[in-house]
Design a protein around this motif. Structure first.
Motif, PDB file in Angstrom:
ATOM      1  N   PRO A   1       0.680  -1.349  -0.235  1.00 18.80           N
ATOM      2  CA  PRO A   1       0.077  -0.054   0.009  1.00 18.80           C
ATOM      3  C   PRO A   1       0.710   1.230   0.064  1.00 18.80           C
ATOM      4  N   LEU A   2       1.702   1.320   0.920  1.00 20.66           N
ATOM      5  CA  LEU A   2       2.597   2.506   0.949  1.00 20.66           C
ATOM      6  C   LEU A   2       3.565   2.663  -0.517  1.00 20.66           C
TER       7      LEU A   2
ATOM      8  N   VAL B   1       1.130   4.271  -2.820  1.00 20.53           N
ATOM      9  CA  VAL B   1       0.708   5.431  -2.928  1.00 20.53           C
ATOM     10  C   VAL B   1       1.914   6.619  -3.061  1.00 20.53           C
TER      11      VAL B   1
ATOM     12  N   VAL C   1       1.911   6.411  -6.996  1.00 20.08           N
ATOM     13  CA  VAL C   1       0.506   7.180  -7.425  1.00 20.08           C
ATOM     14  C   VAL C   1       0.844   8.759  -7.342  1.00 20.08           C
ATOM     15  N   LEU C   2       1.250   9.120  -6.158  1.00 17.30           N
ATOM     16  CA  LEU C   2       1.546  10.486  -6.152  1.00 17.30           C
ATOM     17  C   LEU C   2       2.506  11.152  -7.082  1.00 17.30           C
TER      18      LEU C   2
ATOM     19  N   GLY D   1       0.622   2.307  -9.853  1.00 16.41           N
ATOM     20  CA  GLY D   1       0.191   1.528  -8.761  1.00 16.41           C
ATOM     21  C   GLY D   1       0.044   0.113  -8.846  1.00 16.41           C
TER      22      GLY D   1
END
Ligand SMILES: [Zn+2]
Ligand SMILES: [Zn+2]
Length: 161
Positions: A112-113, A116, A119-120, A155
């Motif tokens: 997940p991290l 993120v 994606v950012l 992602g």
């Protein structure tokens, strides 16, 4: 003599070696040398499955650094992509490449991290280029779609195995 420990799997065997993960003493026969130190057979077996998605602090930092690099390098790349045909396809490829880069920087853990961060980092260059349009209240679908493809690809590159 230093404190004597006994292998947790062979209680009669003395050893001075202990597992880097769980700290249990292990004899030289049982110990497994890994890239992060000596481990017991159980913990040595874990890395692929159980450790995936759990990045260590330095891996998180490296992921973030890679993300910042991707975000900065991505601005001219996204600019060129907007000039080319099949922007969405090229953006997806670029996003995937960016995601893989960030994934590698984080020790290939994914999770997940990492998603993120990827994606950012991938969204930033697009947002920078889209900002004038967005501020002017213009919603040009083409670059937005390209951004969505890039972000999804980034992602996907960081999903857990
Ligand atoms: Zn252990
Ligand atoms: Zn043993």
């Amino acid at each position: 003599m230093a404190e004597s420990m006994h292998c947790y799997r062979h209680p009669k065997r003395e050893t001075r070696v202990s597992c880097a993960t769980c700290g249990r003493p292990i004899c030289t026969e049982c110990m497994v040398a890994t890239d992060v130190g000596i481990k017991c057979p159980e913990d040595a077996r874990l890395p692929r499955g159980a450790r995936a998605g759990v990045m260590k602090t330095d891996q998180v930092l490296r992921s973030i650094l890679a993300g910042v690099g991707v975000a900065l390098a991505g601005i001219p790349i996204a600019f060129v992509l907007f000039l080319l045909p099949f922007t969405w396809l090229l953006s997806a490829a670029a996003g995937y490449g960016a995601g893989v880069l960030i994934n590698r920087a984080g020790g290939r853990n994914g999770g997940p991290l990492a998603i993120v961060i990827a994606v950012l980092a991938t969204a930033v260059p697009f947002l920078v280029l889209l900002a004038p349009d967005l501020l002017a209240g213009l919603l040009n679908p083409r670059p937005l779609i390209a951004m969505v493809f890039a972000v999804i690809a980034a992602g996907v590159a960081n999903r857990q195995n």
